[in-house]
Design an enzyme around this catalytic site. Structure first.
Site, PDB file in Angstrom:
ATOM      1  N   ALA A  62     -54.951  66.181 -53.484  1.00 48.67           N
ATOM      2  CA  ALA A  62     -55.740  65.914 -54.795  1.00 48.67           C
ATOM      3  C   ALA A  62     -55.707  67.450 -55.756  1.00 48.67           C
ATOM      4  O   ALA A  62     -55.617  67.412 -56.892  1.00 48.67           O
ATOM      5  CB  ALA A  62     -57.120  65.483 -54.696  1.00 48.67           C
ATOM      6  N   ILE A 141     -52.924  59.313 -55.761  1.00 46.93           N
ATOM      7  CA  ILE A 141     -52.866  57.738 -56.370  1.00 46.93           C
ATOM      8  C   ILE A 141     -52.631  57.747 -57.883  1.00 46.93           C
ATOM      9  O   ILE A 141     -52.398  56.859 -58.361  1.00 46.93           O
ATOM     10  CB  ILE A 141     -54.020  56.803 -55.963  1.00 46.93           C
ATOM     11  CG1 ILE A 141     -55.168  57.529 -56.837  1.00 46.93           C
ATOM     12  CG2 ILE A 141     -54.392  56.932 -54.440  1.00 46.93           C
ATOM     13  CD1 ILE A 141     -56.287  56.691 -56.455  1.00 46.93           C
ATOM     14  N   HIS A 159     -51.790  56.818 -49.654  1.00 41.77           N
ATOM     15  CA  HIS A 159     -52.998  56.103 -50.140  1.00 41.77           C
ATOM     16  C   HIS A 159     -52.797  55.003 -51.568  1.00 41.77           C
ATOM     17  O   HIS A 159     -53.775  54.882 -52.290  1.00 41.77           O
ATOM     18  CB  HIS A 159     -54.216  57.243 -50.449  1.00 41.77           C
ATOM     19  CG  HIS A 159     -54.142  57.968 -49.393  1.00 41.77           C
ATOM     20  ND1 HIS A 159     -55.095  59.242 -49.404  1.00 41.77           N
ATOM     21  CD2 HIS A 159     -54.044  57.640 -47.953  1.00 41.77           C
ATOM     22  CE1 HIS A 159     -54.997  59.610 -48.205  1.00 41.77           C
ATOM     23  NE2 HIS A 159     -54.618  58.835 -47.123  1.00 41.77           N
ATOM     24  N   CYS A 170     -51.798  37.747 -50.861  1.00 40.31           N
ATOM     25  CA  CYS A 170     -50.374  37.437 -51.134  1.00 40.31           C
ATOM     26  C   CYS A 170     -49.520  38.642 -51.627  1.00 40.31           C
ATOM     27  O   CYS A 170     -48.291  38.563 -51.329  1.00 40.31           O
ATOM     28  CB  CYS A 170     -50.059  36.391 -51.926  1.00 40.31           C
ATOM     29  SG  CYS A 170     -50.356  36.510 -53.735  1.00 40.31           S
TER      30      CYS A 170
END
Length: 286
Positions: A62, A141, A159, A170
């Site tokens: 981060a 992310i 992540h 699914c």
């Protein structure tokens, strides 16, 4: 304390198995960490190591994105000091938890949408274009490595990615705009149109299984590189924190760039405790 003992202490503290056998190439030489005394010397030493390397694997956390306006998680004012993380099993079991998770994501949309790659991202992208970096491993992310010029296939996201959504059943993917429209129309988080299972951001939550393919690829690149650079990571989240150890164990040189000390600093060949943008900025365009 010898290097092999240090590896065992770190691994056992976090309940992790020791990764392989400590390489004789460096275990016999003791602790090799060099903490750069100033930013100028840091850049010089890092530049020498980059020039000598043939395959560099960056590992980002981060800290590389904070100059882009994206808050980190653990530091004062970080995301987890303001909101308790929602574990995966709670997300699955509770509509209320799913609603809260999506409210938090929508509240962050302006921040993520406004973020652009910083000096660290651009420097790594320059090394990628130069052929020095075959792929990048990230705990982030935010999709900023892709925005800086990395091909999707060359960004190994441990992540996940918060810029789109995925059905947990699914695997069907959804745009965030679709989720928001359905949320606002129904007043709660939507389920998948195909299988009726919950839809969440395509990120990995606490308690959720790590992505097997990403972990496998990250391990392969860590073992094959000759320079591993950990950037902006506290190196406390396992199993991702094992990759610097894995690279070092395979014979790579290890650089750690982070404002705060990490428990793996003593294993590194170079530790840079300076601003990430300042440390990597000189390599933008090189």
């Amino acid at each position: 304390m010898c290097t092999s003992s240090l590896i065992r202490r770190i691994a056992h503290r976090y309940g992790q198995p020791i990764i392989g056998i400590v390489s004789d190439k460096w275990a016999s030489s003791g602790l090799l960490a060099v903490i750069a005394s100033d930013i100028g010397r840091s850049v010089e030493q890092l530049g020498e190591m980059i020039a000598e390397a043939s395959s560099i694997v960056p590992f980002t956390g981060a800290g590389i994105s904070t100059e882009c306006g994206i808050p980190d998680f653990r530091s004062p004012g970080g995301l987890w000091t303001r909101n308790r993380p929602i574990p995966f099993d709670e997300f699955v079991a509770s509509q209320e938890a799913r609603d809260e998770s999506w409210r938090r994501r929508f509240a962050m949309e302006t921040t993520f949408a406004a973020a652009a790659p910083g000096r660290g991202h651009r420097a790594l992208a320059s090394l990628y274009r130069a052929g020095k970096v075959p792929a990048i491993v990230t705990q982030n992310i935010d999709n900023l490595h892709q925005a800086s010029g990395f091909a999707d296939d060359h960004v190994i996201e441990l992540h996940g990615n918060t810029t789109y959504a995925r059905c947990i059943g699914c695997g069907e993917t959804y745009d965030l705009a679709w989720v928001k429209r359905r949320f606002e129309a129904a007043g709660h988080a939507p389920d998948c149109e195909t299988c009726d299972e919950p839809v969440k951001t395509a990120t990995i939550s606490f308690g959720q299984a790590m992505p097997e393919d990403a972990m496998r690829r990250a391990a392969e690149f860590a073992r094959q590189c000759d320079l591993f650079i950990a950037i902006g990571s506290s190196l406390v989240v396992w199993p991702a924190a094992g990759f610097p150890l894995m690279a070092k164990n395979a014979g790579a040189r290890l650089v750690i760039i982070n404002n705060e000390p990490t428990e793996q600093d003593e294993l590194a060949d170079l530790v840079i405790r300076h601003d990430i943008g300042e440390a990597l900025g000189p390599f933008v365009g090189n």
